[in-house]
Write a protein that holds these residues in place. Structure first.
Motif: not given
Length: 90
Positions: A46-63
């Motif tokens: 969220f800090q890097e891409h903003g709330f709108i620019g962050t997807t659940l897929r990005m979160i799942s890939d990172k985790v």
């Protein structure tokens, strides 16, 4: 050139040196708090891409989990943000 693949040196494999691939579900690690890791990674995204620019897929890939796993813990991206903010207030 040797045309017999059974005697060709590139096909000689030392099976003892190969990593063992375990089948089934991975063992649960009691020290691993997946929900907290999701919140931590989501916060940085969220800090890097903003709330709108962050997807659940990005979160799942990172985790390192599936998108379905994220939905298991949080019904939406808004719920992740709310949980991050709530944790910060505690």
């Amino acid at each position: 050139m040797n045309s017999n693949p059974a005697t060709n040196s590139e096909f000689n494999v030392n099976w003892a040196d190969r990593p063992i691939k375990l089948r089934g579900r991975p063992e649960k690690n009691p020290d691993l708090n997946t929900r907290a890791r999701m919140m931590d990674e989501a916060s940085s995204l969220f800090q890097e891409h903003g709330f709108i620019g962050t997807t659940l897929r990005m979160i799942s890939d990172k985790v390192g989990v599936t998108a379905a796993a994220v939905y298991w813990y949080f019904p939406s991206k808004s719920h992740i943000l709310y949980s991050i903010l709530e944790r910060g207030l505690d």
